[in-house]
Design a protein around this motif. Sequence first.
Motif, short mmCIF file in Angstrom:
data_model
loop_
_atom_site.label_atom_id
_atom_site.label_comp_id
_atom_site.label_asym_id
_atom_site.label_seq_id
_atom_site.Cartn_x
_atom_site.Cartn_y
_atom_site.Cartn_z
N LEU A 49 0.83 -1.22 0.00
CA LEU A 49 0.00 0.00 0.00
C LEU A 49 0.85 1.26 0.00
CD1 LEU A 49 -2.84 -0.97 2.52
CD2 LEU A 49 -3.03 -0.74 0.04
N MET A 50 2.07 1.16 0.53
CA MET A 50 3.00 2.30 0.59
C MET A 50 2.35 3.50 1.24
SD MET A 50 5.02 2.05 -3.07
CE MET A 50 3.52 2.05 -4.04
N ASP A 51 1.64 3.24 2.34
CA ASP A 51 0.97 4.31 3.09
C ASP A 51 1.99 4.99 3.98
OD1 ASP A 51 -0.89 5.96 4.14
OD2 ASP A 51 -1.87 4.46 5.42
N SER A 52 2.28 6.26 3.67
CA SER A 52 3.32 6.99 4.38
C SER A 52 2.72 8.24 5.03
CB SER A 52 4.45 7.38 3.43
OG SER A 52 5.36 8.25 4.06
N HIS A 53 2.92 8.37 6.33
CA HIS A 53 2.44 9.57 7.02
C HIS A 53 3.21 10.80 6.55
CE1 HIS A 53 0.86 12.09 10.23
NE2 HIS A 53 2.10 12.40 10.57
N GLU A 54 4.51 10.64 6.33
CA GLU A 54 5.31 11.78 5.84
C GLU A 54 4.81 12.23 4.47
OE1 GLU A 54 6.48 9.07 7.13
OE2 GLU A 54 7.50 9.74 8.96
N GLU A 55 4.46 11.24 3.63
CA GLU A 55 3.95 11.60 2.30
C GLU A 55 2.63 12.34 2.41
OE1 GLU A 55 2.75 9.45 -1.95
OE2 GLU A 55 3.06 8.27 -0.14
N LYS A 56 1.75 11.88 3.33
CA LYS A 56 0.48 12.57 3.52
C LYS A 56 0.70 14.01 3.98
CE LYS A 56 -2.44 8.57 4.60
NZ LYS A 56 -3.28 7.92 5.63
N MET A 57 1.60 14.19 4.95
CA MET A 57 1.89 15.55 5.41
C MET A 57 2.46 16.40 4.28
SD MET A 57 0.87 15.76 8.47
CE MET A 57 1.63 17.34 8.85
N HIS A 58 3.35 15.80 3.50
CA HIS A 58 3.93 16.55 2.37
C HIS A 58 2.85 16.94 1.37
CE1 HIS A 58 6.87 17.75 -0.63
NE2 HIS A 58 6.30 16.94 -1.51
N ASN A 59 1.94 16.02 1.07
CA ASN A 59 0.85 16.33 0.13
C ASN A 59 -0.09 17.38 0.69
OD1 ASN A 59 1.85 14.47 -1.69
ND2 ASN A 59 0.54 12.80 -0.96
N MET A 60 -0.35 17.31 2.00
CA MET A 60 -1.21 18.31 2.61
C MET A 60 -0.58 19.70 2.54
SD MET A 60 -2.59 16.20 5.94
CE MET A 60 -3.32 17.68 6.66
N ILE A 61 0.73 19.77 2.77
CA ILE A 61 1.42 21.07 2.70
C ILE A 61 1.37 21.61 1.26
CG2 ILE A 61 3.66 22.19 2.90
CD1 ILE A 61 4.27 20.29 5.22
N ILE A 62 1.62 20.72 0.30
CA ILE A 62 1.57 21.15 -1.11
C ILE A 62 0.16 21.62 -1.47
CG2 ILE A 62 1.73 20.33 -3.49
CD1 ILE A 62 4.04 18.59 -2.67
N GLN A 63 -0.88 20.87 -1.01
CA GLN A 63 -2.25 21.25 -1.32
C GLN A 63 -2.62 22.59 -0.71
OE1 GLN A 63 -4.24 19.55 -3.39
NE2 GLN A 63 -5.72 21.19 -3.23
N SER A 64 -2.17 22.81 0.54
CA SER A 64 -2.46 24.09 1.19
C SER A 64 -1.78 25.24 0.45
CB SER A 64 -2.01 24.06 2.65
OG SER A 64 -0.62 23.89 2.75
N LYS A 65 -0.55 25.01 -0.02
CA LYS A 65 0.13 26.06 -0.79
C LYS A 65 -0.58 26.32 -2.11
CE LYS A 65 4.80 25.31 1.08
NZ LYS A 65 6.20 24.94 0.76
N GLN A 66 -1.06 25.25 -2.74
CA GLN A 66 -1.79 25.43 -4.00
C GLN A 66 -3.09 26.19 -3.77
OE1 GLN A 66 -2.27 21.47 -5.53
NE2 GLN A 66 -0.19 21.36 -6.38
N ASP A 67 -3.81 25.85 -2.69
CA ASP A 67 -5.05 26.57 -2.38
C ASP A 67 -4.77 28.04 -2.09
OD1 ASP A 67 -6.36 24.18 -2.68
OD2 ASP A 67 -6.46 23.75 -0.53
N ALA A 68 -3.70 28.31 -1.32
CA ALA A 68 -3.35 29.71 -1.04
C ALA A 68 -2.97 30.44 -2.31
CB ALA A 68 -2.21 29.77 -0.02
#
Length: 536
Positions: free
Chosen positions: A139-158
Amino acid sequence: MVLLSVSICTRQGKALVSRQFVQMNRLRVEGLLAAFPKLLDSPSQQHTFVETDSVRYIYQSLEGNLFLLLITNKASNIVEDLGTLRLLARVVPDVAGGLAEPNIHDHAFELIFAFDEVITSGGYMDEGVTISSVRTNLLMDSHEEKMHNMIIQSKQDAAKEEMKKQAKNIQDRKMTAMRQEFGMRNGLGSDFGGGGQMPGGEMAGFGGGGYGNGDFNGVTPSYNSYNVPAPSAPEPPRVVAKGMKLGMGGGAAANKKNSLMAAMVAEDNLMSLSSKNNAFGAAPAAAAPAIPTTPATLTAEEKITVQMSREGTVESCDIKGTLSLTANKDEASLCGVAINKAALASCSNGWSFATHPKVNKANYEKNGVLALKDTRKGFPLNRPIGILRWSYSSPDGAPMTINCWPEDDGTGTVNVSIEYELTRTDMVLHNVNVFIPLGSTEQPSIESIDGNYKHDPREGLLCWHHELIDQNSPMGSLDFSISGTHSDAFFPVTISFQSTSLLCPIEIQSVTELGSGNPVGYTESKVVTPETYQCA
């Protein structure tokens, strides 16, 4: 344990999926797999392993004549190999979702990844591996990856929000520049609603010269009596018949031509050429400011900033006012201005008042008199000085609202219905102009209208004009249609007007000299103009 290869193959030795863990070329792999069916004693017999001189085949039959095959060297620990085989036999259906041949083909890469999770490079089984750990790793479920994607998404939304904000600012600047160019190109005078800050391209008559008789499309123009004197028809000249005279001087010929033209104008009841040019050409030169006749001039001015939604709801309304004193003569340089302080003190919440730092605040709070602290120095002559400021923020301060409804009828035409409502019936608005961007240079088709309109094809603007809006005409509407499909093209709608009705209940009671107490003559004026009045 040294595992050479893991394969899923058919009974005929055809490989569906094969993964090698040591360096082997393709010919050897295909040769080993082709030899496997020949080593089986009987198709119906269930074998665990078979051997050759160099390798050992450990296998387990699957559904549909498929085999899960492990190829090891003969020195490998067969007990460990059988444990690996059982684990892989559980992993295959879990990953592929079944043991049918189409499932194996569809999940070939996932099966290879699963084999790599069970067996390390070099053919050794990774200790402590379970089917749940294999499933988690796949599954390659990574908490660090999720946090990284969340940060990128928040920057994109901003960034998107900032892009929308900047796009709106650019659009507002373009509209402002367009309106200013609009006004300067057509020579708008200072009487144009809103102090000349609003557009009116090809509409010089709105503020300073009357409508004229241009492209009104059947709408009868009305003249503003307090801005434009009614044009008087020239008296028909008396023409005396005489014989032809050759060699007549240029002046006499020109006078005769003008007389004939004047007679034709009077006969057809037309406006003179000079009047027509005055209405649609350059605005007449502004009259020189009148010399003040009183010692003091008091000006109460309010600037209104209103932002409305497209449904006509007032989202914000800010009113900023200033009382300015201009000393025209020496006797007014040292004077005190008495105002109705008690009425201002009784204003509801939301009002704020502030005196100039050089004004005696204690005297103002006690007696309601605006005068300088330092009586040795007076007000400067012929220069307006703000002596009192006030502000008010509340949606109920907006004098009028605009409701704009563009609707796409599905045939490439947009039907627009727009209406205004005077929400403060105590105000009288003069020279009201509602500017509607069309997003097109096409002439709109006017269905119904209260008031007058003017279309400027060059700038793609429609101006809806009213000479007067008061409690006798508190509502009005305009319906038109135009080619298009985007409803956003009709926003922002901008409003300009002039008024003398202040929202602040300030009144000048008297102006007197500070030393003698003698009354000082003064002239009082009140001005209300919109700084920004938009429906967006």
